[in-house]
Design an enzyme around this catalytic site. Structure first.
Site, PDB file in Angstrom:
ATOM      1  N   ARG A 252      90.168  74.264  45.187  1.00  0.00           N
ATOM      2  CA  ARG A 252      90.118  73.565  46.481  1.00  0.00           C
ATOM      3  C   ARG A 252      88.927  74.058  47.301  1.00  0.00           C
ATOM      4  O   ARG A 252      88.385  73.350  48.146  1.00  0.00           O
ATOM      5  CB  ARG A 252      91.435  73.753  47.263  1.00  0.00           C
ATOM      6  CG  ARG A 252      91.413  73.101  48.643  1.00  0.00           C
ATOM      7  CD  ARG A 252      92.808  72.831  49.220  1.00  0.00           C
ATOM      8  NE  ARG A 252      93.712  73.946  49.105  1.00  0.00           N
ATOM      9  CZ  ARG A 252      93.659  75.060  49.857  1.00  0.00           C
ATOM     10  NH1 ARG A 252      92.734  75.208  50.775  1.00  0.00           N
ATOM     11  NH2 ARG A 252      94.537  76.022  49.667  1.00  0.00           N
TER      12      ARG A 252
ATOM     13  N   TYR B  44      83.389  49.809  57.618  1.00  0.00           N
ATOM     14  CA  TYR B  44      84.517  49.640  56.704  1.00  0.00           C
ATOM     15  C   TYR B  44      85.806  49.759  57.529  1.00  0.00           C
ATOM     16  O   TYR B  44      85.963  50.713  58.304  1.00  0.00           O
ATOM     17  CB  TYR B  44      84.435  50.703  55.607  1.00  0.00           C
ATOM     18  CG  TYR B  44      85.633  50.691  54.688  1.00  0.00           C
ATOM     19  CD1 TYR B  44      86.038  49.518  54.049  1.00  0.00           C
ATOM     20  CD2 TYR B  44      86.367  51.845  54.448  1.00  0.00           C
ATOM     21  CE1 TYR B  44      87.139  49.494  53.215  1.00  0.00           C
ATOM     22  CE2 TYR B  44      87.468  51.834  53.611  1.00  0.00           C
ATOM     23  CZ  TYR B  44      87.853  50.651  53.003  1.00  0.00           C
ATOM     24  OH  TYR B  44      88.945  50.640  52.178  1.00  0.00           O
TER      25      TYR B  44
HETATM   26  N1  LCS Z   1      82.377  53.530  53.478  1.00  0.00           N
HETATM   27  C1  LCS Z   1      82.152  52.268  53.075  1.00  0.00           C
HETATM   28  C2  LCS Z   1      80.895  51.573  53.530  1.00  0.00           C
HETATM   29  C3  LCS Z   1      83.062  51.621  52.256  1.00  0.00           C
HETATM   30  O1  LCS Z   1      82.780  50.379  51.873  1.00  0.00           O
HETATM   31  C4  LCS Z   1      84.250  52.312  51.854  1.00  0.00           C
HETATM   32  C5  LCS Z   1      85.252  51.672  50.987  1.00  0.00           C
HETATM   33  C6  LCS Z   1      84.445  53.620  52.310  1.00  0.00           C
HETATM   34  C7  LCS Z   1      83.482  54.198  53.105  1.00  0.00           C
HETATM   35  C8  LCS Z   1      85.669  54.415  51.935  1.00  0.00           C
HETATM   36  O2  LCS Z   1      85.558  54.872  50.627  1.00  0.00           O
HETATM   37  P1  LCS Z   1      86.779  55.189  49.651  1.00  0.00           P
HETATM   38  O3  LCS Z   1      87.689  56.122  50.385  1.00  0.00           O
HETATM   39  O4  LCS Z   1      87.459  53.902  49.333  1.00  0.00           O
HETATM   40  O5  LCS Z   1      86.135  55.840  48.478  1.00  0.00           O
HETATM   41  N2  LCS Z   1      85.088  50.286  50.872  1.00  0.00           N
HETATM   42  C9  LCS Z   1      85.865  49.459  50.251  1.00  0.00           C
HETATM   43  C10 LCS Z   1      85.643  48.062  50.265  1.00  0.00           C
HETATM   44  O6  LCS Z   1      84.786  47.471  50.914  1.00  0.00           O
HETATM   45  N3  LCS Z   1      86.521  47.500  49.474  1.00  0.00           N
HETATM   46  O7  LCS Z   1      87.430  48.407  48.972  1.00  0.00           O
HETATM   47  C11 LCS Z   1      87.040  49.732  49.411  1.00  0.00           C
END
Ligand code: LCS
Length: 394
Positions: A59, A112
C-alpha cells in the site's frame, strides 16, 4: 535513468523499464507481494523511519508500481509519479490533499461527471466549496478565484464537450493567486499534451483510458512538477488506501508500450471521421479539436500535438436519433469508457454524466442529444461503414 529518451515513441517502450537486475528479464517483473521481508529489526525500523528507502508494504510502495510511476512521470516531463487504483482515486487524492473545510476549488464545468459530483455532493459535506465555470473563458476563471481558493482544476479537452482550456493562461492566473493548477490530461495522454510544460503543477490521468488502452484495467496516475507535491499526496493516498495493485500496474506498463502507436493510429481515423461526419446530412454538429469549426481550433493547434481520438456529435432528431444509432452500431461497442483499442460509443446525458443532474449538465454545455465516440484502432473504412449503416437507420 537508463534508456531515458526525450523521444516519446522511445520513452513509451523504455522509460522506467530497464531489464531487471536479478535475471535480466526484459519485461519488468510483477512483484506480486503485499509485504517485504526485513533482514533484521533494525532494517525494519530504518525503513519505517525513512532512513532506508527499501520496500515495506505494497500500500505504501511496490517495485512494479514504481517502474510505472517512473515511466509516466518521464512521459509527462514531471519530477515524480504516483499511481492509484483508478482515475477517481487520483482525483480524490488531489482534492483530499489540497482542500479542507472552508477552502475552495474552481473547476471546469464540463468535467467527467463523478469528478464534479465528488466536489459538489461529497466533499461539500466536509466543508469544501467549489465553483464550476467554463474554463475556456479566462475572465470567468479570474472572477471565480476567491481568497480561500486553493486550486484550479482543469479538464482539457473536456469530457464530453471537447471544449479546450488554455493551460498556459490558467497557469498564469494560478501563479498570480499563489494556488495550484491541476490538469486532467486523460483525453490527450502525454503523447498529445504536456500540461506541466505549460505551467500546471499536477497532471493526472485515468490510465483506464489511452495509457493502458485495452479496456481491461482501471487505474490512475498523478505526476507532479516537484517531488514535494508527490510526497504530500503519497501520505494521503497511503492513509486513504487507493493504491494500485502490482499486477494492474504491470498490465498498464504492458499497455503503455504501444501508447504512441495507438494514439497516432486512432487520431488519424478520428480526423477523417470527423470531417466526413460534419458533411453527413443527419448530423446537426460535430465537435472535434481538429476541425476548423471547433471554437478553439487555433488554441488546440497551439497547445496539443494533435487533435486526439475523441469526437462528440449531435444528430438531427436529438435523443431519439441518438438512441437509434447507439442501438444499431455493430463493430463499435455501446459502452462507456474511452481510449481503448476498440471504438466505443455512448450517451453522456444518460450514462457517464447522468450523476451530474440536468441543471449542472445544461450549465456545462452537455446537451441531451450529444453522442460521444471514442475512435479505436480498427480499419478506418470498417469504422466508417459501421457508423454510416447505423446513421441510415434513423
Ligand atoms: N477523468 C476523465 C477525463 C475521465 O474520462 C474519467 C473516466 C476519469 C477521470 C475517472 O477515471 P476512472 O476512475 O474511471 O479510471 N471516464 C469515463 C468515461 O467517460 N466513461 O466511463 C469512464
Amino acid at each position: 535513468m537508463k534508456h531515458a529518451s526525450a523521444n516519446l515513441d522511445t520513452a513509451c517502450i523504455h522509460a522506467g523499464q530497464a531489464p531487471d537486475k536479478l535475471f535480466g528479464g526484459v519485461s519488468v517483473p510483477i512483484f506480486q507481494s503485499s509485504t517485504f521481508a526485513f533482514e533484521d529489526a533494525d532494517q525494519g525500523a530504518a525503513r519505517f523511519s525513512g532512513k532506508d528507502n527499501g520496500y515495506k508494504y505494497t500500500r505504501i510502495g511496490n517495485p512494479t508500481t514504481a517502474a510505472l510511476e517512473c515511466c509516466i512521470a518521464e512521459l509527462e516531463g514531471g519530477a515524480a509519479g504516483l499511481a492509484t487504483a483508478t482515475g477517481m482515486a487520483a482525483i480524490s487524492t488531489v482534492f483530499m490533499t489540497f482542500l479542507g473545510a472552508g477552502q475552495h476549488a474552481v473547476s471546469t464545468g464540463s468535467v467527467y461527471g463523478p469528478t464534479r459530483t465528488l466536489l459538489e455532493n461529497e466533499l461539500s459535506r466536509f466543508g469544501v466549496e467549489s465553483t464550476f465555470v467554463d474554463t475556456a473563458d479566462l475572465d470567468s476563471v479570474k472572477n471565480a478565484v476567491k481568497s480561500n481558493t486553493k486550486l484550479i482544476y482543469v479538464e482539457t479537452p473536456a469530457n464530453p464537450t471537447l471544449a479546450i482550456t488554455d493551460i498556459a493562461a490558467i497557469a498564469e492566473i494560478a501563479k498570480k493567486a499563489g494556488i495550484l493548477l491541476v490538469v486532467d490530461n486523460t483525453f490527450c495522454s502525454p503523447i498529445l499534451q504536456k500540461p506541466l510544460a505549460l505551467g500546471a503543477d499536477i497532471v493526472l490521468h485515468s490510465m483506464t483510458k489511452f495509457i493502458n488502452g485495452h479496456s481491461d484495467v482501471v487505474a490512475g496516475m498523478l505526476v507532479t512538477k516537484d517531488a514535494g507535491l508527490r510526497k504530500r499526496m503519497h501520505q494521503v493516498l497511503c492513509q486513504v488506501g487507493g493504491t494500485i495493485d502490482p499486477h494492474q500496474a504491470w498490465l498498464v506498463l504492458r499497455g503503455v508500450k504501444t501508447l504512441s502507436l495507438r494514439v497516432k493510429a486512432a487520431q488519424a481515423s478520428a480526423m477523417r471521421l470527423a470531417e466526413e461526419l460534419e458533411k453527413h446530412p443527419k448530423i446537426e454538429w460535430v465537435k472535434y479539436p481538429g476541425l476548423k469549426s471547433h471554437p478553439q481550433y487555433e488554441l488546440a493547434k497551439k497547445q496539443m500535438a494533435g487533435p486526439g481520438a475523441m469526437i462528440s456529435f449531435e444528430l438531427k432528431g436529438g435523443v431519439k436519433a441518438g438512441k437509434t444509432v447507439m442501438d444499431s452500431v455493430g463493430l463499435s461497442t455501446l459502452a462507456v469508457s474511452l481510449g481503448g483499442i476498440e471504438s466505443l460509443i455512448q450517451h453522456p446525458a444518460s450514462m457517464t454524466h447522468a450523476s451530474m443532474g440536468p441543471e449542472s449538465r445544461a450549465q456545462a454545455g452537455i446537451s441531451d442529444g450529444l453522442v460521444r465516440f471514442s475512435v479505436g484502432c480498427e480499419d478506418y473504412e470498417d469504422i466508417k461503414a459501421d457508423l454510416w449503416q447505423a446513421l441510415d437507420k434513423i
